[in-house]
Design an enzyme around this catalytic site. Structure first.
Site, PDB file in Angstrom:
ATOM      1  N   HIS A  33      -4.678   4.551   0.995  1.00  0.00           N
ATOM      2  CA  HIS A  33      -5.833   3.755   0.563  1.00  0.00           C
ATOM      3  C   HIS A  33      -5.630   3.099  -0.801  1.00  0.00           C
ATOM      4  O   HIS A  33      -6.517   3.124  -1.640  1.00  0.00           O
ATOM      5  CB  HIS A  33      -7.097   4.608   0.549  1.00  0.00           C
ATOM      6  CG  HIS A  33      -7.410   5.241   1.882  1.00  0.00           C
ATOM      7  ND1 HIS A  33      -7.853   4.503   2.953  1.00  0.00           N
ATOM      8  CD2 HIS A  33      -7.308   6.523   2.316  1.00  0.00           C
ATOM      9  CE1 HIS A  33      -8.032   5.322   4.003  1.00  0.00           C
ATOM     10  NE2 HIS A  33      -7.706   6.538   3.633  1.00  0.00           N
ATOM     11  N   HIS A  34      -4.455   2.481  -0.992  1.00  0.00           N
ATOM     12  CA  HIS A  34      -4.157   1.842  -2.273  1.00  0.00           C
ATOM     13  C   HIS A  34      -3.676   0.402  -2.105  1.00  0.00           C
ATOM     14  O   HIS A  34      -2.637   0.029  -2.654  1.00  0.00           O
ATOM     15  CB  HIS A  34      -3.081   2.646  -3.023  1.00  0.00           C
ATOM     16  CG  HIS A  34      -3.418   4.070  -3.270  1.00  0.00           C
ATOM     17  ND1 HIS A  34      -2.459   5.057  -3.413  1.00  0.00           N
ATOM     18  CD2 HIS A  34      -4.615   4.685  -3.409  1.00  0.00           C
ATOM     19  CE1 HIS A  34      -3.060   6.214  -3.614  1.00  0.00           C
ATOM     20  NE2 HIS A  34      -4.367   6.021  -3.614  1.00  0.00           N
ATOM     21  N   PRO A  35      -4.380  -0.464  -1.399  1.00  0.00           N
ATOM     22  CA  PRO A  35      -3.905  -1.843  -1.238  1.00  0.00           C
ATOM     23  C   PRO A  35      -3.953  -2.616  -2.556  1.00  0.00           C
ATOM     24  O   PRO A  35      -4.896  -2.483  -3.334  1.00  0.00           O
ATOM     25  CB  PRO A  35      -4.880  -2.437  -0.214  1.00  0.00           C
ATOM     26  CG  PRO A  35      -6.136  -1.629  -0.371  1.00  0.00           C
ATOM     27  CD  PRO A  35      -5.671  -0.243  -0.708  1.00  0.00           C
ATOM     28  N   ASP A  76       0.857  -1.177   0.000  1.00  0.00           N
ATOM     29  CA  ASP A  76       0.000   0.000   0.000  1.00  0.00           C
ATOM     30  C   ASP A  76       0.898   1.234   0.000  1.00  0.00           C
ATOM     31  O   ASP A  76       2.037   1.187   0.454  1.00  0.00           O
ATOM     32  CB  ASP A  76      -0.868  -0.046   1.276  1.00  0.00           C
ATOM     33  CG  ASP A  76      -1.816   1.118   1.444  1.00  0.00           C
ATOM     34  OD1 ASP A  76      -2.244   1.694   0.420  1.00  0.00           O
ATOM     35  OD2 ASP A  76      -2.158   1.443   2.601  1.00  0.00           O
ATOM     36  N   HIS A  77       0.378   2.334  -0.511  1.00  0.00           N
ATOM     37  CA  HIS A  77       1.053   3.620  -0.354  1.00  0.00           C
ATOM     38  C   HIS A  77       0.755   4.206   1.024  1.00  0.00           C
ATOM     39  O   HIS A  77      -0.357   4.073   1.537  1.00  0.00           O
ATOM     40  CB  HIS A  77       0.553   4.625  -1.401  1.00  0.00           C
ATOM     41  CG  HIS A  77       1.107   4.422  -2.759  1.00  0.00           C
ATOM     42  ND1 HIS A  77       0.335   4.502  -3.898  1.00  0.00           N
ATOM     43  CD2 HIS A  77       2.366   4.160  -3.205  1.00  0.00           C
ATOM     44  CE1 HIS A  77       1.079   4.303  -4.969  1.00  0.00           C
ATOM     45  NE2 HIS A  77       2.320   4.078  -4.559  1.00  0.00           N
TER      46      HIS A  77
END
Length: 507
Positions: A446-448, A291-292
């Site tokens: 919020h980038h899984p 994630d980021h």
């Protein structure tokens, strides 16, 4: 019996339903656990930071993270038609072409190169500034490239980077990514546009061969040998079974692997611990999770009032190399300008209108974690461990990004704005002090991705055509198949994945 059963009506699922049901001979059923969104705040771009935790958010939580001072992170995921496009910050950033070369290397297929995906990127888009060979102008999703709406603070933020030698880009969807630009946003006429609004138009929903079932949670898949025969659902407290010839999972990087595990697919040890009999061994399922993160952040008290954003608060990103003299190629860090005093939970911020935040982060982190079911029921909360900041690569580049954010705060371009650096504060200078500060303020972007990553080897969950290995009629089309994260927000890539898949799906 439906021809194609699409489980999950998020950003990928809505696109698939619209594209695949365009064939009137194909019966398509789209299933969504949430409902049609009705909250008017969803459409208000500046409200996006305040939507989390509402009924249309799954609101997952991670296990405590050693890399972030033992904190638990809330992972917002959309539970409504349109999925997380109801919650996200509306950024439209594709990433760098080299990101997609990593996809090619992982999958063994050129279909995932930037140039091969370019027609599919363009097919999703309708840019406010018009189309060209890199930008679409006839796609369902409006992409606003702000001009007059850009905040004066953000204009000075951009000018400051240009004065420091960074390129001024028109947008972040061209061949170059290193540089600064206003954020391109999924907004039309001042409103957020979700993928459900863009693709599931009244005309599409009226197709007699498309059925959209909402309020239906998917418990498990039914398996017979190497085939999926259907899905077990819970609708308004009752159990139902939907039979299907072909099944596509679009439940996202969390929902898709959890469904597969509840169905008896995964690492036998994980399944046994959760009380689920193993039907198919896939040890990589749920692994490679990443994630980021963004540091929230370098917080400044302003010399003058900071007017509210006319957009969605976070108005510009500056992608940069670790070496500031390198202005081409793939970036390693990012600094963003938020027209508000945005901070991590538990950190005190200046009052609204009196300050602003410079976010900072790492574009291509190397920390890798995993997720797993903890029990067989839908109500059993998953174990999510992204292993944040577990590599020296990530910790080092976070320090670089923090120092770069402090540099722009101290630049002449922002001299008329910055009264003082509130956080981290001028006293913090050593690497150990900066590491401790980063651990306290790092938040998810919020980038899984990557829990069902595509790959060329037999251990990979999906192949280059997004078919799941070991099953004859199941495909996965969502962020879980991304083998390694793009440099920017992943939503544009997820839409392009769905477009690419739909264009070539023969089943």
């Amino acid at each position: 019996m439906t021809d194609i059963l699409i489980l999950g009506a998020g950003s990928a699922g809505c696109i698939l339903a619209a594209r695949l049901s365009a064939d009137p001979a194909c019966r398509v059923t789209l299933v969504e656990a949430g409902t049609r969104p009705t909250d008017p705040d969803i459409a208000r771009p500046a409200m996006w930071p305040f939507l989390q935790g509402r009924p249309y958010d799954w609101d997952y939580t991670t296990v405590p993270q050693p890399g972030t001072a033992g904190r638990v992170h809330h992972w917002a995921r959309g539970k409504a038609l349109g999925g997380s496009s109801n919650l996200h910050a509306m950024f439209h950033v594709r990433g760098h072409a080299e990101d997609y070369e990593d996809w090619v290397a992982a999958s063994g297929s050129q279909r995932w190169s930037y140039d091969a995906l370019l027609p599919h990127f363009r097919a999703t888009e309708s840019w406010s500034c018009g189309g060209d060979d890199l930008h679409g102008d006839a796609g369902p999703m409006p992409i606003l490239l702000p001009e007059a709406e850009t905040h004066p603070l953000v204009r000075d933020f951009i000018a400051g980077w240009v004065a420091m030698g960074q390129p001024r880009l028109r947008d972040h969807c061209g061949r170059a990514l290193i540089g600064t630009a206003p954020n391109a946003l999924m907004i039309r006429d001042g409103r957020r546009i979700t993928t459900a609004e863009a693709w599931l138009t009244p005309a599409v929903l009226a197709r007699p061969n498309l059925t959209v079932l909402t309020g239906a949670e998917v418990h498990r898949l039914r398996l017979e040998g190497a085939r999926v025969t259907g899905a077990e659902l819970r609708v308004e407290g009752t159990e139902q079974v939907l039979a299907a010839d072909r099944v596509i999972l679009s439940l996202g990087a969390i929902g898709t692997p959890l469904l597969l595990m509840r169905s008896g697919i995964g690492d036998p040890a994980v399944l046994a611990a959760a009380g689920v009999p193993c039907r198919m061994e896939r040890t990589e399922l749920g692994r490679n999770l990443h994630d980021h993160m963004l540091g929230a952040g370098v917080v400044c008290r302003s010399k003058r009032p900071v007017a509210p954003s006319k957009l969605q608060v976070s108005e510009s990103l500056s992608y940069q190399a670790e070496d500031p003299a390198r202005t081409t190629g793939r970036p390693e860090i990012v600094v963003g300008c938020v027209v508000a005093p945005s901070v991590a939970e538990g950190v005190e911020a200046p009052a609204p209108g009196t300050g602003f935040t410079l976010l900072f982060g790492v574009t291509n982190p190397t920390s890798r974690g995993r997720l797993a079911i903890t029990g067989p029921a839908l109500s059993d909360a998953p174990m999510i461990d992204p292993a944040y900041l577990s590599t020296e690569h990530d910790r080092h580049l976070f320090r670089v990004a923090l120092k770069r954010a402090r540099a722009i705060a101290a630049s002449p371009a922002l001299a008329d704005w910055v009264a003082e650096e509130v956080l981290p504060g001028p006293a913090l200078r050593s690497d150990a002090e900066l590491d401790a500060f980063i651990a306290r303020v790092a938040i998810t972007h919020h980038h899984p991705v990557a829990t069902c990553a595509m790959g060329r080897d037999e251990a990979a969950i999906t192949d280059a055509d997004l078919a799941m290995r070991g099953l004859d009629n199941l495909w996965i089309v969502d962020a879980s198949v991304i083998p390694s994260i793009t440099a920017g927000p992943i939503h544009a890539a997820v839409m392009a994945i769905a477009e690419s898949f739909a264009s070539g799906f023969r089943g």
